[in-house]
Design a protein around this motif. Structure first.
Motif, short mmCIF file in Angstrom:
data_model
loop_
_atom_site.label_atom_id
_atom_site.label_comp_id
_atom_site.label_asym_id
_atom_site.label_seq_id
_atom_site.Cartn_x
_atom_site.Cartn_y
_atom_site.Cartn_z
N TYR A 59 0.85 -1.19 0.00
CA TYR A 59 0.00 0.00 0.00
C TYR A 59 0.88 1.24 0.00
O TYR A 59 1.87 1.30 0.73
CB TYR A 59 -0.90 0.02 1.24
N ALA A 60 0.48 2.20 -0.80
CA ALA A 60 1.22 3.46 -0.84
C ALA A 60 1.10 4.17 0.50
O ALA A 60 0.02 4.19 1.11
CB ALA A 60 0.68 4.35 -1.96
N ASP A 61 2.18 4.79 0.95
CA ASP A 61 2.15 5.52 2.21
C ASP A 61 1.08 6.61 2.19
O ASP A 61 0.46 6.89 3.21
CB ASP A 61 3.52 6.14 2.48
N SER A 62 0.89 7.21 1.01
CA SER A 62 -0.07 8.32 0.90
C SER A 62 -1.51 7.87 1.14
O SER A 62 -2.37 8.70 1.42
CB SER A 62 0.04 8.97 -0.48
N GLY A 65 -3.85 2.76 5.34
CA GLY A 65 -4.91 2.85 6.33
C GLY A 65 -6.27 3.13 5.74
O GLY A 65 -7.29 3.02 6.42
N ARG A 66 -6.27 3.49 4.47
CA ARG A 66 -7.54 3.81 3.79
C ARG A 66 -7.87 2.84 2.68
O ARG A 66 -8.90 2.97 2.02
CB ARG A 66 -7.49 5.24 3.23
N LEU A 67 -6.97 1.86 2.46
CA LEU A 67 -7.12 0.94 1.33
C LEU A 67 -7.18 -0.50 1.80
O LEU A 67 -6.52 -0.87 2.77
CB LEU A 67 -5.92 1.07 0.38
N GLN A 81 -10.70 -1.44 -2.34
CA GLN A 81 -11.63 -0.66 -1.55
C GLN A 81 -10.90 0.58 -1.04
O GLN A 81 -9.86 0.46 -0.39
CB GLN A 81 -12.15 -1.47 -0.36
N MET A 82 -11.44 1.75 -1.36
CA MET A 82 -10.82 3.02 -0.97
C MET A 82 -11.79 3.78 -0.08
O MET A 82 -12.92 4.07 -0.49
CB MET A 82 -10.48 3.84 -2.20
N ASN A 83 -11.35 4.08 1.13
CA ASN A 83 -12.19 4.79 2.09
C ASN A 83 -11.58 6.14 2.45
O ASN A 83 -10.40 6.40 2.17
CB ASN A 83 -12.33 3.95 3.37
N SER A 84 -12.39 6.98 3.07
CA SER A 84 -11.94 8.30 3.53
C SER A 84 -11.20 9.05 2.43
O SER A 84 -10.11 9.60 2.64
CB SER A 84 -11.05 8.16 4.77
#
Length: 123
Positions: A59-62, A65-67, A81-84
């Motif tokens: 997962y990209a650092d950017s 936590g959202r993916l 899945q992409m959140n926030s």
């Protein structure tokens, strides 16, 4: 014909969610490292997330936590899945696949690319 077809992009307000899909035809994902890059206007390509043929994930650092990246072998489809979501996540998201390898190798080379799906996040 070998093909990657992305879907699930669209327009969403900041804080919203989207689920991208990458479906393969002409080959099966089970021996491939598959994931997503994105490119925003005027910016370079960025590796967003990958699920490797070895089962590892990236997962990209950017966006960490959202993916969540996942695969459905029966449907020969990989999901992101992409959140926030934030306005800075606005970009064209491309699916890419590498035969074998792992996500570190996937960042550098690919065998197949999709046409991309637009994600637009309004502030």
């Amino acid at each position: 014909e070998v093909q990657l077809v992305e879907s699930g992009g669209g327009f969403v307000q900041a804080g919203g969610s989207l689920r991208l899909s990458c479906a393969a035809s002409g080959f099966t994902f089970d021996s491939y490292s598959v994931g997503w890059f994105r490119q925003a206007p005027g910016k370079g390509r960025e590796g967003v997330s990958c699920i490797g043929s070895d089962g590892g994930t990236l997962y990209a650092d950017s966006m960490k936590g959202r993916l969540t990246i996942s695969s459905d072998d029966a449907k020969n489809t990989v999901y992101l899945q992409m959140n926030s979501l934030k306005p800075e996540d606005t970009a064209v998201y491309y699916c890419a696949a590498l035969h074998g390898g792992n996500c570190v190798e996937w960042l550098k080379r690919h065998h197949y690319w999709g046409q991309g799906t637009q994600v637009t996040v309004s502030g």
